[in-house]
Design a protein around this motif. Structure first.
Motif, short mmCIF file in Angstrom:
data_model
loop_
_atom_site.label_atom_id
_atom_site.label_comp_id
_atom_site.label_asym_id
_atom_site.label_seq_id
_atom_site.Cartn_x
_atom_site.Cartn_y
_atom_site.Cartn_z
N GLU A 132 0.84 -1.19 0.00
CA GLU A 132 0.00 0.00 0.00
C GLU A 132 0.88 1.25 0.00
O GLU A 132 1.99 1.24 0.55
CB GLU A 132 -0.89 0.04 1.24
CG GLU A 132 -1.98 -1.01 1.28
CD GLU A 132 -2.87 -0.84 2.50
OE1 GLU A 132 -2.53 -0.01 3.38
OE2 GLU A 132 -3.90 -1.53 2.58
N VAL A 133 0.40 2.31 -0.60
CA VAL A 133 1.06 3.60 -0.48
C VAL A 133 0.06 4.65 -0.04
O VAL A 133 -1.13 4.57 -0.33
CB VAL A 133 1.73 4.05 -1.80
CG1 VAL A 133 2.82 3.09 -2.20
CG2 VAL A 133 0.72 4.24 -2.91
N LEU A 134 0.57 5.63 0.71
CA LEU A 134 -0.17 6.83 1.04
C LEU A 134 0.58 8.01 0.45
O LEU A 134 1.81 8.09 0.55
CB LEU A 134 -0.29 7.02 2.56
CG LEU A 134 -1.04 5.96 3.38
CD1 LEU A 134 -1.17 6.44 4.82
CD2 LEU A 134 -2.40 5.65 2.79
N ALA A 158 1.34 6.32 -8.86
CA ALA A 158 1.52 5.14 -8.02
C ALA A 158 0.63 4.00 -8.49
O ALA A 158 1.06 2.84 -8.58
CB ALA A 158 1.23 5.48 -6.57
N ALA A 159 -0.62 4.32 -8.80
CA ALA A 159 -1.54 3.28 -9.29
C ALA A 159 -1.05 2.71 -10.62
O ALA A 159 -1.08 1.49 -10.85
CB ALA A 159 -2.94 3.85 -9.43
N ASP A 160 -0.57 3.58 -11.51
CA ASP A 160 -0.05 3.12 -12.80
C ASP A 160 1.19 2.24 -12.63
O ASP A 160 1.48 1.40 -13.49
CB ASP A 160 0.30 4.32 -13.68
CG ASP A 160 -0.94 5.07 -14.17
OD1 ASP A 160 -2.06 4.52 -14.06
OD2 ASP A 160 -0.78 6.21 -14.66
N VAL A 165 -2.94 2.23 -3.94
CA VAL A 165 -3.02 3.57 -3.35
C VAL A 165 -4.15 3.56 -2.33
O VAL A 165 -5.33 3.53 -2.68
CB VAL A 165 -3.26 4.63 -4.43
CG1 VAL A 165 -3.30 6.03 -3.79
CG2 VAL A 165 -2.18 4.57 -5.49
N ALA A 166 -3.78 3.60 -1.04
CA ALA A 166 -4.75 3.46 0.03
C ALA A 166 -5.29 4.80 0.52
O ALA A 166 -6.35 4.85 1.14
CB ALA A 166 -4.15 2.69 1.20
N GLY A 167 -4.54 5.90 0.28
CA GLY A 167 -5.03 7.17 0.77
C GLY A 167 -3.94 8.21 0.89
O GLY A 167 -3.00 8.24 0.08
N VAL A 168 -4.04 9.07 1.91
CA VAL A 168 -3.16 10.22 2.08
C VAL A 168 -2.73 10.33 3.55
O VAL A 168 -3.39 9.82 4.45
CB VAL A 168 -3.86 11.53 1.64
CG1 VAL A 168 -4.09 11.53 0.14
CG2 VAL A 168 -5.18 11.73 2.38
N PHE A 169 -1.59 11.03 3.75
CA PHE A 169 -1.14 11.28 5.13
C PHE A 169 -0.41 12.60 5.19
O PHE A 169 0.00 13.16 4.17
CB PHE A 169 -0.26 10.13 5.64
CG PHE A 169 1.18 10.15 5.17
CD1 PHE A 169 2.20 10.53 6.03
CD2 PHE A 169 1.52 9.76 3.88
CE1 PHE A 169 3.54 10.53 5.61
CE2 PHE A 169 2.84 9.75 3.45
CZ PHE A 169 3.86 10.14 4.33
N THR A 170 -0.26 13.10 6.41
CA THR A 170 0.49 14.35 6.62
C THR A 170 1.11 14.34 8.00
O THR A 170 0.75 13.52 8.87
CB THR A 170 -0.43 15.58 6.46
OG1 THR A 170 0.39 16.76 6.38
CG2 THR A 170 -1.39 15.73 7.64
N ASP A 207 -10.04 4.56 -4.62
CA ASP A 207 -10.78 4.30 -3.39
C ASP A 207 -9.92 4.69 -2.19
O ASP A 207 -8.93 4.03 -1.88
CB ASP A 207 -11.16 2.83 -3.32
CG ASP A 207 -11.92 2.49 -2.04
OD1 ASP A 207 -12.54 3.40 -1.46
OD2 ASP A 207 -11.87 1.31 -1.62
N VAL A 208 -10.28 5.76 -1.52
CA VAL A 208 -9.51 6.26 -0.38
C VAL A 208 -9.98 5.56 0.88
O VAL A 208 -11.10 5.78 1.35
CB VAL A 208 -9.64 7.78 -0.25
CG1 VAL A 208 -8.92 8.28 1.00
CG2 VAL A 208 -9.10 8.46 -1.49
N ARG A 209 -9.11 4.74 1.44
CA ARG A 209 -9.46 3.99 2.65
C ARG A 209 -8.80 4.56 3.90
O ARG A 209 -9.28 4.36 5.01
CB ARG A 209 -9.04 2.52 2.48
CG ARG A 209 -9.59 1.86 1.22
CD ARG A 209 -9.27 0.38 1.16
NE ARG A 209 -7.85 0.08 1.17
CZ ARG A 209 -7.06 0.13 0.10
NH1 ARG A 209 -7.54 0.50 -1.08
NH2 ARG A 209 -5.78 -0.18 0.18
N VAL A 210 -7.67 5.23 3.72
CA VAL A 210 -6.90 5.72 4.87
C VAL A 210 -6.64 7.21 4.70
O VAL A 210 -6.12 7.65 3.66
CB VAL A 210 -5.55 4.98 4.98
CG1 VAL A 210 -4.76 5.51 6.18
CG2 VAL A 210 -5.77 3.47 5.11
N VAL A 211 -7.00 7.98 5.72
CA VAL A 211 -6.69 9.41 5.78
C VAL A 211 -6.00 9.61 7.13
O VAL A 211 -6.64 9.60 8.18
CB VAL A 211 -7.96 10.28 5.65
CG1 VAL A 211 -7.59 11.75 5.71
CG2 VAL A 211 -8.70 9.95 4.36
#
Length: 364
Positions: A132-134, A158-160, A165-170, A207-211
């Motif tokens: 997975e990547v964020l 990333a998907a390509d 791609v699981a979502g985003v982080f900060t 599909d964003v699963r993780v924020v």
């Protein structure tokens, strides 16, 4: 009173109160759970297998780490769900190591550029488990991370590249800003930028699963909504900065550096056998001096060398005797832990255990 120190300690050394530690872990786990957040604490603050085990048993979903080597070490001690919360740039050595990790654990990695995502995709292609990547987003600290609207471009790359791609982080580093509203402002910035970045991914059909957000200063400021995962780290021990900005109280300080008074050159000054090679050299605009002295809260560590800390006391405050033990709470706990081989576990003035700093120096 912070961690009464046993007589006869060989100083300087880091000392942990296990009861305060466990309470801090339990309170953060319960606060996250009750507000609907998954908890993935950052292990770079403790680098210790025993503490990681406590966090996982308290309900943490997995661990966050800063480096591949930290991930490797925690994987070896049985942690099987790891997020490298860092935009790793892979060379030949790191490519091989990351590929081995991807075969052994549930692995999540940060990305913040199309080029980095493409390298990561090549590195883990055909691994036993999907990686997975964020996408990392800059929410205001201006360190790493893309602007929210650019998250879609990185996510698509990333998907390509065949990544999940699981979502985003900060990371809301500006929550440490030197004003009373910094933590509140940083939490709101996180919510806004992560929401915008998540929507940028959704607009591309991802599909964003993780924020994922949160740090120890901002975690208490979160409101349920888009964000669904928190990654605080310092809370296990707390430190002088957290105490001064109001994130914790003196009763929540779970780690101190034990030091010996080696010189008393004047009534208003004494010198400890602890310096930057134990305390680190981090300064904070919130903290006066190089650490907090629970036994001498009016004192200030005005000078720090590699093996000396000079403490000044206000007029009329009686100082310690030569040879006395003094506790020092570091300004920023992560660096002292990374400098130590072990943590002494003390309860009721007795050393009851010694915990190896398992990931000490794991910086690659």
């Amino acid at each position: 009173m912070v961690i009464p120190l046993p007589d006869g300690l060989a100083t300087p050394t880091l000392v942990v109160d296990p009861d305060v530690l466990d309470r801090n872990i339990s309170q953060m786990a319960e606060a996250s759970r009750s507000q609907g957040f998954a908890l993935r604490p950052h292990a770079k603050s403790h680098k210790c297998a025993q503490i990681a085990d406590r966090q996982l048993r308290a309900g943490a979903r997995g661990l966050s780490v800063a480096t591949i080597s930290e991930a490797e070490i925690f994987a070896r001690v049985g942690v099987d769900d790891l997020f490298i919360a860092y935009p790793v740039w892979l060379d030949a050595d790191k490519t091989q190591r990351l590929r081995r990790l991807a075969d052994d654990v549930v692995l999540r990695v940060g990305v913040e550029s199309a080029e980095g995502a493409q390298r990561l995709g090549k590195a883990v292609r055909g691994s036993a488990r999907p990686v997975e990547v964020l996408v990392e987003v800059d929410s205001g600290s201006h360190r790493t991370g893309v602007r929210p609207h650019a998250a879609g471009e990185v996510g698509k790359a990333a998907a390509d590249a065949g990544l999940d791609v699981a979502g985003v982080f900060t990371f809301p580093g500006h929550g440490y800003g030197h004003d009373a509203q910094a933590r509140e402002r940083a939490a709101r910035d996180e919510e806004r930028t992560l929401s915008e970045a998540a929507q940028a991914l959704r607009d591309l059909g991802i599909d964003v699963r993780v924020v994922s957000g949160g740090s120890t200063p901002t975690v208490g400021r979160w409101r349920p909504g888009e964000v669904n995962e928190l990654r605080p780290g310092v809370y296990v021990f707390n430190d002088a900065t957290q105490l001064t900005i109001g994130t914790c109280g003196v009763e929540d300080l779970a780690l101190v550096a034990a030091a010996t008074v080696i010189s008393v050159p004047a009534p208003d000054r004494f010198v400890l056998d602890v310096g930057s090679k134990v305390l680190g050299s981090d300064r904070s605009p919130w903290v006066t001096g190089h650490g907090y002295l629970p036994q001498f809260p009016q004192g200030t560590i005005t000078g720090l060398w590699e093996h000396h800390a000079v403490v000044r006391l206000p007029e009329g405050v009686r100082g310690p005797r030569l040879g006395s033990l003094v506790a020092v709470v570091p300004n920023h706990i992560c660096t002292p832990v990374n400098l130590a081989d072990e943590l002494l576990v003390v309860r009721d003035c007795e050393v009851i255990d010694r915990w190896q700093v398992t990931a000490r120096g794991a910086n690659t």
